[in-house]
Design an enzyme around this catalytic site. Structure first.
Site, short mmCIF file in Angstrom:
data_model
loop_
_atom_site.label_atom_id
_atom_site.label_comp_id
_atom_site.label_asym_id
_atom_site.label_seq_id
_atom_site.Cartn_x
_atom_site.Cartn_y
_atom_site.Cartn_z
N SER A 1 0.86 -1.19 0.00
CA SER A 1 0.00 0.00 0.00
C SER A 1 0.89 1.23 0.00
O SER A 1 2.09 1.14 0.23
CB SER A 1 -0.86 0.02 1.27
OG SER A 1 -0.08 0.42 2.38
N ASP A 2 0.30 2.40 -0.24
CA ASP A 2 1.07 3.61 0.02
C ASP A 2 0.95 3.90 1.52
O ASP A 2 0.21 3.23 2.25
CB ASP A 2 0.59 4.80 -0.84
CG ASP A 2 1.68 5.86 -0.97
OD1 ASP A 2 2.65 5.83 -0.19
OD2 ASP A 2 1.57 6.73 -1.85
N TRP A 3 1.66 4.91 1.95
CA TRP A 3 1.78 5.23 3.38
C TRP A 3 0.40 5.35 4.04
O TRP A 3 -0.34 6.30 3.78
CB TRP A 3 2.55 6.55 3.51
CG TRP A 3 2.90 6.91 4.91
CD1 TRP A 3 2.06 7.41 5.86
CD2 TRP A 3 4.19 6.81 5.52
NE1 TRP A 3 2.74 7.63 7.02
CE2 TRP A 3 4.06 7.27 6.85
CE3 TRP A 3 5.44 6.37 5.09
CZ2 TRP A 3 5.13 7.31 7.73
CZ3 TRP A 3 6.50 6.42 5.98
CH2 TRP A 3 6.34 6.87 7.28
N ALA A 4 0.07 4.35 4.85
CA ALA A 4 -1.21 4.35 5.57
C ALA A 4 -2.42 4.53 4.67
O ALA A 4 -3.46 5.01 5.10
CB ALA A 4 -1.21 5.43 6.66
N SER A 5 -2.28 4.13 3.40
CA SER A 5 -3.44 4.28 2.52
C SER A 5 -4.55 3.29 2.91
O SER A 5 -5.69 3.44 2.50
CB SER A 5 -3.06 4.11 1.04
OG SER A 5 -2.68 2.79 0.76
#
Ligand code: BGC
Length: 746
Positions: free
Chosen positions: A278-282
């Site tokens: 995932s992207d950062w905390a997506s």
């Protein structure tokens, strides 16, 4: 005797062909072996990526408990070895950690921003740059980076356009694949290889209004046609090991929980067997996006959709075990994600070689790395104006004024996304001009403004005085690095601070004016273009930007870069890109502009075409534009056939002549236009390009081969097909000035 050698050679060849498949089988067997020994908790731990925080007992314990699969943002190899030792010796899972970091355009030796690299139209320098980055990054024990970013970017307000390869699908694909090859090398298991990550999947570049983290609405056909091909090619043709989902919800669905994207398309259609992070905390962000009720729901939806690793939100590690026990997530889903992660760790050779060799001689800033960065910078520069061949500077010139906030800005010329590049190692234009030409010319330096956003004009007097003492002004303006990149979007694209006034002041001196713009995006600088005698667009050129610029200004190298993105004349023209779909009423140069409309004019449809009364329709510069110190002419465009069937290949040739008096390199661009199809098609699309270097007066027949299968489109039934019909083929040195010929596909 010789027959025996042939037989032996034959057996050896057969074995070689068989080996990769065998190695893959071995990896699969070992993956299953490890998987079967892991507890559910440890498996879920593999899916958890943590941001390196100050190492404390809590982190050590999490690793010891098998609750971490990957760590990002740590770069001290002693610490990484210590963490690895805990994973390998103190945790009974015995699965190595994978360390990751954003290395977007260089680790220590910084190359031009990716948008600048794209302007080179030279995949070799992109590959070389990524190789240098891999050598420097892997030295620290980091074996995974989050690049290339291959988001198609048609909006310069979006700060992340700097990280992209621009607006074109084909160019982004070619450059993205080159970067993947450079990072991953010939063999991922080589300790100097790092896994690449194609990001951000998908349509993140199409966020509304160019505002970061916003929404996009790209329907499936447009996704398949424009946004997905660079990802597909980097995975299928270049073997990109990992992929990152994006922040934006597209048509209402966040990609981190989009089953169609992550399973149907990526795994089933493209056969991807790497890791999706995932992207950062997506994952937890989906709560605010209104797509998930809470963190548990976010963990459930993204795991079921096919996300393998959760970057930093810790939703997986906090809830997946419970979700499996409650029957909401089958354990087989977890197993599949963990297989992908273990497979990557085997491919990287981490099980056999988990530690970093601290005794190695450092290769940071090696002379070959700096030279590659200098060459990449030189090839990224785009010459946009050169009245009276002011450039290259005549050797008779005895004094220059070096002006502007970016003439000596070692931090800012590195550009966005540089965690590790050091300004102390940056070579600025001022330094390089002094070192390389200081014995030939007198240099009058006065920045005028201390930084690009400065409003105070107190430095102008000194700058004017410096200019008056010199024969030529070299004016370095643009943007500081912090004005582009993630979360740094702009509503306007004009020069910031008092830079426009500084250009006015320089113009007023009456001295020949060479403007060099360093920026992370296209700027609307029509007025400054008109005021300048010559203008060179240098993007943010990285560590070696100074020597590359000095060398080009004095003619040791010649510009060959071309714009990878359309430059709007006015910010309100955005979106403005060369390969827009055909429209029914295109502008035709007969349009009336604001000042031409009579007072109290009666209601009318004016020109009945698509344009703005106040900004017309022309961009400042078209895609693919760029001058050199010489001139080129194109003639004799010839096609091998007038009619072809889908399995055939069209051969195309054109004669290119260097009609100037200096050697130069031209980027020859081949465009296609599908004149009629079951769905609307773009005005033109780049299908191939090549760089050709010619001596003065030299001519060359440039040849391309265009397989008809490259003309396929996603038809009205959403199938990829080649439709019969008439096509135009265009060749030229930019997307507007082209020679044209036609052919038919049967
Ligand atoms: C960015 C990614 C980046 C990640 C890790 C995110 O904010 O969108 O491109 O790789 O952070 O640093």
């Amino acid at each position: 005797m010789s027959k025996r050698i042939y037989v032996l050679l034959f057996i050896l060849l057969c074995l070689c062909r068989f080996l990769p498949a065998r190695a893959q089988e071995d990896i699969e067997t070992r993956v299953e072996g490890i998987l079967s020994t892991l507890t559910l908790r440890q498996k879920i731990g593999q899916m958890n990526q943590l941001n390196a925080r100050k190492p404390d007992e809590k982190l050590y314990q999490q690793i010891r408990d098998g609750e971490v699969g990957s760590i990002l943002n740590a770069e001290d190899p002693v610490l990484l070895n210590r963490l690895q030792q805990i994973a390998m010796e103190e945790c009974n899972a015995r699965v190595p950690l994978l360390f990751a970091r954003d290395v977007i355009h260089g680790f220590k030796t910084i190359f031009p921003i990716p948008l600048g690299q794209a302007a080179s139209f030279n995949p070799e320098i992109v590959e070389k740059g990524a190789r240098v980055a891999a050598l420097e990054t892997s030295e620290k024990g980091i074996r995974w980076t989050f690049a290339p970013m291959m988001d198609i970017s048609r909006d310069a307000r979006w700060g992340r356009i700097a990280e992209s390869f621009g607006e074109d699908t084909y160019l982004s694909g070619v450059m993205g694949m080159a970067m993947v090859r450079g990072f991953q090398g010939d063999d991922l298991a080589d300790p100097t290889s790092i896994a690449a990550c194609a990001k951000h999947f998908v349509a993140y570049g199409a966020v509304e209004g160019g505002r970061d983290y916003n929404v996009s609405y790209i329907p499936e056909r447009q996704l398949r046609k424009t946004y997905l091909p660079p990802f597909e090619r980097s995975i299928r043709e270049a073997g990109c090991a990992t992929l990152m989902t994006s922040f934006n919800s597209n048509d209402g669905i966040p990609p981190s929980a989009n089953r169609f994207l992550l399973r149907d398309l990526l795994r089933d259609e493209w056969g991807f067997d790497g890791v999706v992070v995932s992207d950062w905390a997506s994952v937890s962000m989906m709560i605010r996006q209104g797509f998930c009720e809470d963190r548990k729901d976010a963990a459930r939806k993204s795991a079921l959709a096919g996300l393998d690793m959760d970057m930093t939100s810790e939703c997986f590690v906090d809830y997946l075990e419970e979700l499996v026990r409650e029957g909401d997530v089958p354990e087989s889903v977890i197993d599949q994600a963990v297989r992908n992660i273990l497979r990557l760790k085997f491919r990287l050779g981490l099980f056999s070689n988990p530690y970093t060799d601290l005794s190695k001689v450092s290769c940071m800033y090696a002379p070959a790395h700096l030279e590659a960065a200098r060459q990449a910078a030189a090839e990224s520069f785009v010459l946009l104006k050169n009245t009276g061949n002011l450039l290259p500077l005549s050797r008779d010139i005895r004094s220059v004024a070096v002006i502007g906030p970016l003439a000596d800005a070692p931090h800012d010329q590195l550009g966005t996304w540089c965690f590790d590049g050091e300004k102390e190692m940056t070579r600025t234009p001022l330094q390089a001009i002094r070192e390389q030409y200081g014995d030939q010319v007198t240099i009058h330096y006065a920045p005028g403004l201390a930084f690009s956003r400065e409003q105070s004009v107190t430095g102008f007097d000194a700058a004017i005085e410096a200019a008056q003492q010199a024969e030529v002004i070299l004016l370095f303006i643009g943007e500081e690095s912090i004005l582009s990149g993630e979360a740094h979007c702009l509503a306007g694209l004009d020069l910031v601070g008092a830079q426009a006034e500084l250009v006015d002041a320089m113009k007023a001196t009456g001295k020949p004016l060479v403007t060099i713009i360093m920026a992370g995006r296209p700027l609307t600088m029509g007025k400054q273009l008109a005021q300048s005698d010559a203008l060179l667009y240098a993007w943010h050129p990285g560590t070696m930007g100074g020597p590359a610029l000095a060398g080009m200004l004095w003619g040791e190298t010649a510009p060959s870069g071309k714009l990878p993105v359309t430059f709007p004349a006015h910010v309100g023209q955005i979106p403005l890109y060369y390969n827009q779909e055909r429209i029914g009423r295109p502008a035709n140069r007969k349009e009336l502009l604001l000042d031409q409309i009579p007072q109290e004019a009666r209601q009318s449809s004016l020109g009945n075409t698509s344009y703005y009364l106040d900004a017309g329709f022309d961009p400042l510069f078209v895609f693919g534009y760029g001058l050199s110190y010489t001139t080129f002419t194109y003639s004799g465009l010839t096609l091998s056939r007038e009619e072809l069937s889908p399995e055939e290949t069209l051969k195309v040739s054109v004669t290119l002549v260097n009609t100037g008096s200096r050697e130069g390199t031209e980027v020859v661009q081949l465009y296609i236009s599908d004149l009629y199809a079951s769905v609307a098609t773009p005005e033109k699309e780049l299908k191939d390009f090549c760089r050709v270097t010619l001596k003065p007066g030299e001519s060359r027949m440039v040849e391309f081969e265009l397989p008809v299968e490259n003309l396929s489109l996603w038809n009205i039934d959403m199938q990829r097909v080649i439709e019969p019909g008439k096509f135009d083929l265009m060749i030229g040195g930019n997307s507007r000035d082209v020679l044209k010929a036609s052919f038919r596909v049967k």
